[in-house]
Design a protein around this motif. Structure first.
Motif, PDB file in Angstrom:
ATOM      1  N   LYS A 277       0.834  -1.206   0.000  1.00  0.00           N
ATOM      2  CA  LYS A 277       0.000   0.000   0.000  1.00  0.00           C
ATOM      3  C   LYS A 277       0.868   1.255   0.000  1.00  0.00           C
ATOM      4  N   GLU A 278       0.276   2.355  -0.445  1.00  0.00           N
ATOM      5  CA  GLU A 278       1.009   3.627  -0.431  1.00  0.00           C
ATOM      6  C   GLU A 278       1.308   4.053   0.999  1.00  0.00           C
ATOM      7  N   GLU A 279       0.347   3.776   1.891  1.00  0.00           N
ATOM      8  CA  GLU A 279       0.550   4.065   3.316  1.00  0.00           C
ATOM      9  C   GLU A 279       0.224   2.815   4.112  1.00  0.00           C
ATOM     10  N   SER A 280       1.155   2.378   4.942  1.00  0.00           N
ATOM     11  CA  SER A 280       0.926   1.171   5.729  1.00  0.00           C
ATOM     12  C   SER A 280       1.320   1.404   7.187  1.00  0.00           C
ATOM     13  N   SER A 281       0.887   0.474   8.049  1.00  0.00           N
ATOM     14  CA  SER A 281       1.199   0.579   9.475  1.00  0.00           C
ATOM     15  C   SER A 281       2.058  -0.607   9.902  1.00  0.00           C
ATOM     16  N   LEU A 282       3.069  -0.317  10.714  1.00  0.00           N
ATOM     17  CA  LEU A 282       3.982  -1.334  11.244  1.00  0.00           C
ATOM     18  C   LEU A 282       3.814  -1.371  12.756  1.00  0.00           C
ATOM     19  N   PHE A 283       3.248  -2.475  13.259  1.00  0.00           N
ATOM     20  CA  PHE A 283       2.966  -2.638  14.689  1.00  0.00           C
ATOM     21  C   PHE A 283       4.195  -3.250  15.349  1.00  0.00           C
ATOM     22  N   VAL A 284       4.818  -2.514  16.281  1.00  0.00           N
ATOM     23  CA  VAL A 284       6.110  -2.926  16.835  1.00  0.00           C
ATOM     24  C   VAL A 284       5.994  -3.277  18.316  1.00  0.00           C
ATOM     25  N   THR A 285       6.440  -4.498  18.653  1.00  0.00           N
ATOM     26  CA  THR A 285       6.475  -4.932  20.054  1.00  0.00           C
ATOM     27  C   THR A 285       7.837  -5.560  20.343  1.00  0.00           C
ATOM     28  N   GLY A 286       7.997  -6.082  21.571  1.00  0.00           N
ATOM     29  CA  GLY A 286       9.290  -6.614  21.990  1.00  0.00           C
ATOM     30  C   GLY A 286      10.098  -5.515  22.659  1.00  0.00           C
ATOM     31  N   GLY A 287      11.125  -5.915  23.399  1.00  0.00           N
ATOM     32  CA  GLY A 287      11.929  -4.961  24.170  1.00  0.00           C
ATOM     33  C   GLY A 287      12.495  -3.822  23.351  1.00  0.00           C
ATOM     34  N   GLY A 288      12.790  -4.078  22.072  1.00  0.00           N
ATOM     35  CA  GLY A 288      13.356  -3.035  21.216  1.00  0.00           C
ATOM     36  C   GLY A 288      12.420  -1.869  20.981  1.00  0.00           C
ATOM     37  N   ALA A 289      11.114  -2.100  21.177  1.00  0.00           N
ATOM     38  CA  ALA A 289      10.137  -1.021  21.000  1.00  0.00           C
ATOM     39  C   ALA A 289      10.261   0.031  22.100  1.00  0.00           C
ATOM     40  N   LEU A 290      10.961  -0.320  23.183  1.00  0.00           N
ATOM     41  CA  LEU A 290      11.176   0.629  24.282  1.00  0.00           C
ATOM     42  C   LEU A 290      12.455   1.449  24.087  1.00  0.00           C
ATOM     43  N   ASN A 291      13.191   1.123  23.027  1.00  0.00           N
ATOM     44  CA  ASN A 291      14.434   1.831  22.717  1.00  0.00           C
ATOM     45  C   ASN A 291      14.091   3.015  21.805  1.00  0.00           C
ATOM     46  N   ASP A 292      13.978   4.191  22.404  1.00  0.00           N
ATOM     47  CA  ASP A 292      13.516   5.384  21.671  1.00  0.00           C
ATOM     48  C   ASP A 292      14.385   5.694  20.459  1.00  0.00           C
ATOM     49  N   PHE A 293      15.696   5.565  20.638  1.00  0.00           N
ATOM     50  CA  PHE A 293      16.601   5.880  19.526  1.00  0.00           C
ATOM     51  C   PHE A 293      16.406   4.890  18.384  1.00  0.00           C
ATOM     52  N   LEU A 294      16.191   3.631  18.701  1.00  0.00           N
ATOM     53  CA  LEU A 294      15.953   2.614  17.667  1.00  0.00           C
ATOM     54  C   LEU A 294      14.672   2.923  16.890  1.00  0.00           C
ATOM     55  N   ILE A 295      13.600   3.245  17.621  1.00  0.00           N
ATOM     56  CA  ILE A 295      12.315   3.538  16.968  1.00  0.00           C
ATOM     57  C   ILE A 295      12.410   4.789  16.103  1.00  0.00           C
ATOM     58  N   GLU A 296      13.087   5.823  16.599  1.00  0.00           N
ATOM     59  CA  GLU A 296      13.271   7.055  15.811  1.00  0.00           C
ATOM     60  C   GLU A 296      14.069   6.775  14.533  1.00  0.00           C
ATOM     61  N   THR A 297      15.124   5.979  14.679  1.00  0.00           N
ATOM     62  CA  THR A 297      15.973   5.646  13.526  1.00  0.00           C
ATOM     63  C   THR A 297      15.188   4.818  12.508  1.00  0.00           C
ATOM     64  N   LEU A 298      14.386   3.894  13.006  1.00  0.00           N
ATOM     65  CA  LEU A 298      13.575   3.051  12.120  1.00  0.00           C
ATOM     66  C   LEU A 298      12.573   3.900  11.333  1.00  0.00           C
ATOM     67  N   GLN A 299      11.886   4.805  12.035  1.00  0.00           N
ATOM     68  CA  GLN A 299      10.905   5.665  11.351  1.00  0.00           C
ATOM     69  C   GLN A 299      11.593   6.531  10.286  1.00  0.00           C
ATOM     70  N   GLU A 300      12.784   6.987  10.612  1.00  0.00           N
ATOM     71  CA  GLU A 300      13.579   7.809   9.682  1.00  0.00           C
ATOM     72  C   GLU A 300      13.895   7.022   8.405  1.00  0.00           C
ATOM     73  N   LYS A 301      14.304   5.775   8.568  1.00  0.00           N
ATOM     74  CA  LYS A 301      14.699   4.952   7.419  1.00  0.00           C
ATOM     75  C   LYS A 301      13.482   4.484   6.609  1.00  0.00           C
ATOM     76  N   LEU A 302      12.326   4.386   7.263  1.00  0.00           N
ATOM     77  CA  LEU A 302      11.106   3.967   6.564  1.00  0.00           C
ATOM     78  C   LEU A 302      10.473   5.120   5.784  1.00  0.00           C
ATOM     79  N   GLY A 303      10.661   6.337   6.259  1.00  0.00           N
ATOM     80  CA  GLY A 303      10.042   7.490   5.624  1.00  0.00           C
ATOM     81  C   GLY A 303       8.567   7.598   5.965  1.00  0.00           C
ATOM     82  N   LYS A 304       7.850   8.438   5.227  1.00  0.00           N
ATOM     83  CA  LYS A 304       6.456   8.746   5.566  1.00  0.00           C
ATOM     84  C   LYS A 304       5.461   7.677   5.119  1.00  0.00           C
TER      85      LYS A 304
END
Length: 358
Positions: A277-304
């Motif tokens: 899809k042009e816009e999709s949702s990624l549901f993230v769980t597990g301990g890594g979801a509590l790592n703010d820097f990881l989540i920010e970096t992931l969103q950055e690499k995924l784009g809008k």
């Protein structure tokens, strides 16, 4: 409508501890739902953590002995939890702790003897969810996708960031899933070099810089070229990843920063590959979801085009325990709980072994 009162037990490859999740799982016609009632996390002592980490090197008789003593320990923790909160439990569903995972050799082993667990806790126990799938030619992993399908189907993609990263999604009417690669396993390995259990919120990682040589080595791991279904275990990490980390002479901050960029690059690649899809949702769980820097970096690499959705902390931490509770219910009901479209097995199966307290 049927309701099941289940205690789910989960110990993952990140070696941070045992998760206990008491939940009510309901089937109303063909729709499954859950409600988390009580939770507890028990951190492993340094000795227990070392024993679990080094269990792949044990001789067969020593491993089986540990299998039994760890099962007894699980039973003690479950019994205490049930007693303290006065819970009404239909049965316990236990993942155990994976010590050996070699599907190409036809074997996978999760310690935590179901019989010892049942005897110690006084409850019925369903465990050993992976062996049957491997016997059917499958990877025996990942198993959480059945929960993604039945509980979290509203999201296009589900990502679990435990010791290992794995992804789950619907493709041509079937659920597929596979281990992408690294997640908390490498981060926790690095922080333990400075006697730190983990990098809270990714604060240390955020202050580092990319070590390009290390990033290139990690990105070049052969596993990433394999087609799915595929899965990895601790042995792969020890053989393939630890040497790369240990040979890199750099600060802890830079090692963590580089590892997070590697994790996010590999996850983003797979998300983009599977997004229809042009816009999709990624549901993230597990301990890594509590790592703010990881989540920010992931969103950055995924784009809008892909929105990263992080649920409340309780679900982040206990999703896997909830799903293994569901797997136990499905096994008791003789319904499918392991999908051949995910693992590559000859057929879907209702996996897990039932133990009755003596």
């Amino acid at each position: 409508m049927k309701q099941f009162k289940v205690l789910g037990l989960m110990s993952g490859t990140s070696l941070d501890g045992l998760d206990l999740c008491y939940c009510h799982i309901t089937k109303d016609l063909d729709k499954w739902s859950f409600e988390i009632k009580e939770t507890k996390s028990i951190s492993y002592s340094d000795d227990m953590q070392s024993e679990l980490k080094d269990s792949i090197y044990l001789k067969a008789d020593e491993l089986l002995q540990f299998h039994n003593t760890y099962g007894t320990w699980l039973g003690q923790q479950a019994k205490q939890f049930i007693s303290d909160i006065k819970l009404e439990v239909d049965f316990i569903a236990s993942h155990g702790h994976t010590t050996h995972h070699q599907p190409k050799n036809g074997l996978t082993f999760q310690i935590g003897s179901g019989q010892h667990l049942a005897n110690e806790s006084g409850c019925k126990v369903v465990c050993d969810f992976r062996t049957n799938d491997v016997a059917l030619g499958g990877q025996g992993a990942p198993l959480v996708p059945i929960g993604d399908q039945l509980f979290f189907g509203a999201y296009e993609l589900c990502l679990n960031l435990g010791g290992i990263s794995n992804i789950s999604l619907e493709q041509k009417g079937k659920r597929i899933a596979y281990d992408i690669g690294l997640a908390n396993m490498i981060l926790n390995y690095i922080t333990r070099k400075i006697d730190l259990a983990y990098d809270k919120g990714g604060e240390l990682a955020a202050s580092g810089k990319v070590n390009q040589n290390m990033l290139d080595r990690l990105n070049g791991l052969k596993y990433y070229l394999l087609p799915h279904p595929k899965s990895i275990g601790y042995e792969w990490f020890v053989e393939e990843v630890v040497p790369i980390v240990d040979i890199t002479d750099d600060s802890i901050e830079n090692l963590l920063h580089t590892s997070i960029h590697h994790i996010c690059e590999k996850v983003a690649q797979q998300v983009k590959l599977n997004s229809t899809k042009e816009e999709s949702s990624l549901f993230v769980t597990g301990g890594g979801a509590l790592n703010d820097f990881l989540i920010e970096t992931l969103q950055e690499k995924l784009g809008k085009s892909t929105k990263v959705v992080v649920p409340e902390k309780e679900l982040i931490e206990f999703k896997e325990a909830v799903v293994f509770a569901l797997m136990g219910v499905l096994r008791m009901e003789k319904e499918i709980n392991v999908l051949k479209s995910v693992t590559g097995a000859k057929r879907d199966s209702s996996s897990g072994v039932l133990y009755l307290p003596a």
